[in-house]
Design an enzyme around this catalytic site. Structure first.
Site, PDB file in Angstrom:
ATOM      1  N   LEU A 101     -12.601 -49.762 -50.504  1.00 59.31           N
ATOM      2  CA  LEU A 101     -12.417 -48.389 -50.055  1.00 59.31           C
ATOM      3  C   LEU A 101     -13.115 -47.453 -51.029  1.00 59.31           C
ATOM      4  O   LEU A 101     -12.875 -47.499 -52.233  1.00 59.31           O
ATOM      5  CB  LEU A 101     -10.928 -48.051 -49.965  1.00 59.31           C
ATOM      6  CG  LEU A 101     -10.128 -48.913 -48.988  1.00 59.31           C
ATOM      7  CD1 LEU A 101      -8.668 -48.468 -48.963  1.00 59.31           C
ATOM      8  CD2 LEU A 101     -10.726 -48.865 -47.594  1.00 59.31           C
ATOM      9  N   GLY A 153      -7.014 -57.347 -53.844  1.00 61.30           N
ATOM     10  CA  GLY A 153      -6.835 -56.591 -55.077  1.00 61.30           C
ATOM     11  C   GLY A 153      -6.836 -55.118 -54.776  1.00 61.30           C
ATOM     12  O   GLY A 153      -7.299 -54.712 -53.714  1.00 61.30           O
ATOM     13  N   GLY A 154      -6.289 -54.306 -55.657  1.00 66.21           N
ATOM     14  CA  GLY A 154      -6.266 -52.852 -55.539  1.00 66.21           C
ATOM     15  C   GLY A 154      -6.625 -52.297 -54.178  1.00 66.21           C
ATOM     16  O   GLY A 154      -5.819 -52.267 -53.266  1.00 66.21           O
ATOM     17  N   ASP A 155      -7.873 -51.844 -54.049  1.00 68.33           N
ATOM     18  CA  ASP A 155      -8.352 -51.295 -52.779  1.00 68.33           C
ATOM     19  C   ASP A 155      -9.412 -52.209 -52.162  1.00 68.33           C
ATOM     20  O   ASP A 155     -10.267 -51.747 -51.417  1.00 68.33           O
ATOM     21  CB  ASP A 155      -8.896 -49.881 -52.980  1.00 68.33           C
ATOM     22  CG  ASP A 155     -10.114 -49.831 -53.882  1.00 68.33           C
ATOM     23  OD1 ASP A 155     -10.294 -50.752 -54.709  1.00 68.33           O
ATOM     24  OD2 ASP A 155     -10.896 -48.876 -53.769  1.00 68.33           O
ATOM     25  N   GLU A 156      -9.343 -53.485 -52.479  1.00 68.78           N
ATOM     26  CA  GLU A 156     -10.305 -54.458 -51.959  1.00 68.78           C
ATOM     27  C   GLU A 156      -9.637 -55.370 -50.933  1.00 68.78           C
ATOM     28  O   GLU A 156      -8.537 -55.867 -51.152  1.00 68.78           O
ATOM     29  CB  GLU A 156     -10.888 -55.308 -53.082  1.00 68.78           C
ATOM     30  CG  GLU A 156     -11.765 -54.509 -54.016  1.00 68.78           C
ATOM     31  CD  GLU A 156     -12.400 -55.380 -55.097  1.00 68.78           C
ATOM     32  OE1 GLU A 156     -12.528 -56.600 -54.876  1.00 68.78           O
ATOM     33  OE2 GLU A 156     -12.772 -54.827 -56.135  1.00 68.78           O
TER      34      GLU A 156
END
Length: 187
Positions: free
Chosen positions: A67, A107-110
């Site tokens: 993102l 992961g995070g925004d992945e």
């Protein structure tokens, strides 16, 4: 034993224990925020898709998604809005997938998607559908949050070494995603 013979039996209801075990397995393989498969389950599904692709000589594609500007969303609106954006994006993402595709938050925004038995042109069409899903801002807590994404695609057909193909596909999709991100900065 004895005359007449008798049997001693112990009956225990294990329903709660089985439910707890199932819950623990689910939590270990899924992202707690979005409910999507996590990196561990993603890699397992990808490995399975590659093994099937090897047997059937079919293509497997991976889409890597990041993102754009997510850190700024968290900084500007706060982490609760950032979390709501991730959940809303996950819902939009899953709305455009085939039943055989697996989307994961890695992961995070992945996010990553495994497209089993899918040619590159199909993965490119999926990427276009995904881009279309974020043309409208996400409405979170009364705020319209614009969202962009970078997408990369990796493809392999019928690899004899699924473990090597897995690493190759993930790396290829990541490299293409970062190239897409760099190109979008120049727009």
């Amino acid at each position: 034993e004895g005359d007449p013979p008798h049997v001693v039996a112990i009956v225990e209801d294990i329903t709660e224990r089985k439910a707890l075990e199932a819950s623990l397995v689910h939590r270990s393989l899924h992202d707690p925020l979005t409910g999507l498969p996590n990196r561990i389950l993603f890699r397992d599904r990808l490995r399975h898709a590659l093994e099937r692709g090897h047997r059937e000589r079919t293509a497997t594609c991976v889409l890597g998604i990041d993102l754009d500007g997510f850190k700024e969303i968290n900084d500007r609106y706060g982490h609760p809005v950032g979390d709501a954006v991730l959940v809303a994006f996950a819902e939009r993402l899953t709305s455009v997938l085939r039943a055989s595709d697996t989307a994961a938050r890695v992961g995070g925004d992945e996010f990553s998607i495994v497209c089993e038995n899918s040619a590159r042109v199909d993965a490119e069409a999926l990427a276009a559908r995904l881009r279309h899903t974020v043309t409208e801002p996400l409405r979170v807590d009364g705020v319209d949050v614009p969202l962009g994404m970078s997408i990369g695609i990796g493809t392999v057909t019928g690899s004899a070494d699924p473990e090597r193909a897995l690493e190759q596909l993930v790396r290829e999709a990541d490299d293409a995603m970062y190239a897409d991100k760099a190109a979008r900065r120049g727009e």
